[in-house]
Write a protein that holds these residues in place. Structure first.
Motif, PDB file in Angstrom:
ATOM      1  N   GLU A 137       0.860  -1.199   0.000  1.00  0.00           N
ATOM      2  CA  GLU A 137       0.000   0.000   0.000  1.00  0.00           C
ATOM      3  C   GLU A 137       0.890   1.240   0.000  1.00  0.00           C
ATOM      4  O   GLU A 137       1.068   1.908   1.008  1.00  0.00           O
ATOM      5  CB  GLU A 137      -0.898  -0.005   1.236  1.00  0.00           C
ATOM      6  CG  GLU A 137      -2.051   0.965   1.171  1.00  0.00           C
ATOM      7  CD  GLU A 137      -3.166   0.514   0.255  1.00  0.00           C
ATOM      8  OE1 GLU A 137      -3.785   1.378  -0.379  1.00  0.00           O
ATOM      9  OE2 GLU A 137      -3.410  -0.704   0.167  1.00  0.00           O
ATOM     10  N   PHE A 175      -1.581   5.719  -4.062  1.00  0.00           N
ATOM     11  CA  PHE A 175      -1.833   5.874  -5.496  1.00  0.00           C
ATOM     12  C   PHE A 175      -1.375   7.223  -6.031  1.00  0.00           C
ATOM     13  O   PHE A 175      -0.692   7.311  -7.061  1.00  0.00           O
ATOM     14  CB  PHE A 175      -3.336   5.692  -5.754  1.00  0.00           C
ATOM     15  CG  PHE A 175      -3.779   6.186  -7.098  1.00  0.00           C
ATOM     16  CD1 PHE A 175      -3.507   5.466  -8.244  1.00  0.00           C
ATOM     17  CD2 PHE A 175      -4.459   7.394  -7.222  1.00  0.00           C
ATOM     18  CE1 PHE A 175      -3.906   5.927  -9.489  1.00  0.00           C
ATOM     19  CE2 PHE A 175      -4.860   7.865  -8.451  1.00  0.00           C
ATOM     20  CZ  PHE A 175      -4.586   7.125  -9.594  1.00  0.00           C
ATOM     21  N   ASP A 222      -1.322  -0.220  -6.714  1.00  0.00           N
ATOM     22  CA  ASP A 222      -2.289   0.871  -6.613  1.00  0.00           C
ATOM     23  C   ASP A 222      -2.629   1.457  -7.975  1.00  0.00           C
ATOM     24  O   ASP A 222      -3.801   1.702  -8.283  1.00  0.00           O
ATOM     25  CB  ASP A 222      -1.739   1.974  -5.697  1.00  0.00           C
ATOM     26  CG  ASP A 222      -1.571   1.498  -4.270  1.00  0.00           C
ATOM     27  OD1 ASP A 222      -2.571   1.091  -3.668  1.00  0.00           O
ATOM     28  OD2 ASP A 222      -0.439   1.523  -3.771  1.00  0.00           O
TER      29      ASP A 222
END
Length: 317
Positions: free
Chosen positions: A248, A251, A270
């Protein structure tokens, strides 16, 4: 005796209810402060988890979740057999480990340095300066980087020319993408990350430092034997949470740096989810990719927490 037990239970329940009500009224200000955060997690984190079911469907928006056909683990099989999967996994893991290796220690070092500053006015000024980038969006951070690194009158390339060197196309280069990414994270987040460590250091008993000074310990010895051991549990908790974000990376930051020339090293899960899910309309497949990321993060958090407890630390639960 049975009637007596039932009667006692009936008496106990109203007492517990009134006690709970009294505590709620007494601490209502605290609960009001907690309420926005609680609602945020319920509305934007827990309720949307119901939509994970479409990872097992061939979801069609006009049919809805209830009427879309079930396909089982077809999308997961596709993910693991995609030629791009191992490239994306490699890129994500490399960026994460570079982030962990180069960024994670910086807030600790910066907090240790600020903690040793004795002039409060200077300390506050430095803290303010290093905190400011956190309040800038990634759009601003990346835009400033573009201006500085541009081939056309970028200050970095102009300095290279003045030194007799050739210009470097930082923005389109595969070799420079990862260092540029890590440096931008350090620039934006290092100052903000010091807040937790400085708060932990503020709770250390000053008597420990006084005793160390009497014993002849210099500042480095005080940091090594008092400060670092005192904030070790905080470091471990933040490290465990960081490990949970292994897939993670965020983005917005990557997407702003991504272009056709560096996609080979910049494409991560992402951005892949965005491309497959929103731009190509593959909602079920992109949900399966997101679900895979979440499961990996959960396993790593639990594993890191277990290892932390085995090592004698508190962990996160």
């Amino acid at each position: 005796m049975r009637d007596t037990a039932v009667g006692n239970a009936m008496v106990t329940k109203p007492k517990q209810s009134s006690e709970l009500k009294r505590r709620l009224i007494k601490n209502r200000a605290l609960y009001q402060m907690i309420l926005p955060g609680f609602l945020f997690f319920v509305i934007f984190k827990y309720i949307p988890m119901g939509g994970l079911v479409i990872a097992l469907q061939d979801y069609q928006p006009y049919l809805g979740i209830l009427n879309s056909p079930w396909v089982g683990f077809e999308h997961f099989e596709r993910l693991f057999t995609e030629p791009m999967f191992f490239t994306i996994l490699r890129n994500t893991l490399l960026l994460f480990f570079m982030n962990l290796l180069f960024y994670f220690p910086i807030p600790i070092i910066l907090a240790l340095m600020l903690n040793e500053v004795r002039r409060e006015a200077f300390k506050r000024i430095v803290q303010t300066i290093v905190y400011i980038p956190h309040f800038m969006s990634w759009v601003i951070i990346v835009s400033i980087s573009f201006v500085m690194l541009s081939m056309d009158r970028g200050i970095i390339n102009e300095l290279l020319v003045l030194m007799g060197l050739e210009k470097v196309n930082f923005l389109m280069s595969n070799e420079w993408f990862r260092p540029m990414y890590v440096l931008q994270i350090i620039w934006r987040e290092a100052g903000w990350g010091t807040i937790i460590y400085l708060a932990a250091m503020a709770a250390i008993d000053p008597g420990l430092y006084e005793a160390a000074r009497i014993d002849g310990a210099n500042r480095f010895r005080q940091i090594w034997h008092i400060t670092l051991p005192s904030i070790r549990s905080v470091i471990m908790v933040l490290l465990i949470l960081k490990i949970g974000d292994v897939l993670e990376l965020g983005f917005e930051h990557i997407y702003l740096l991504l272009n056709s020339m560096n996609r080979e090293v910049a494409e991560i899960f992402d951005t892949y989810v965005y491309t497959a899910g929103l731009r190509q309309g593959q909602f079920s497949y992109s949900t399966a990719v997101g679900f895979f990321k979440s499961v990996v993060g959960l396993i790593l958090v639990m594993g890191a927490n277990w290892l932390s407890k085995k090592a004698g630390e508190e962990g996160i639960y």
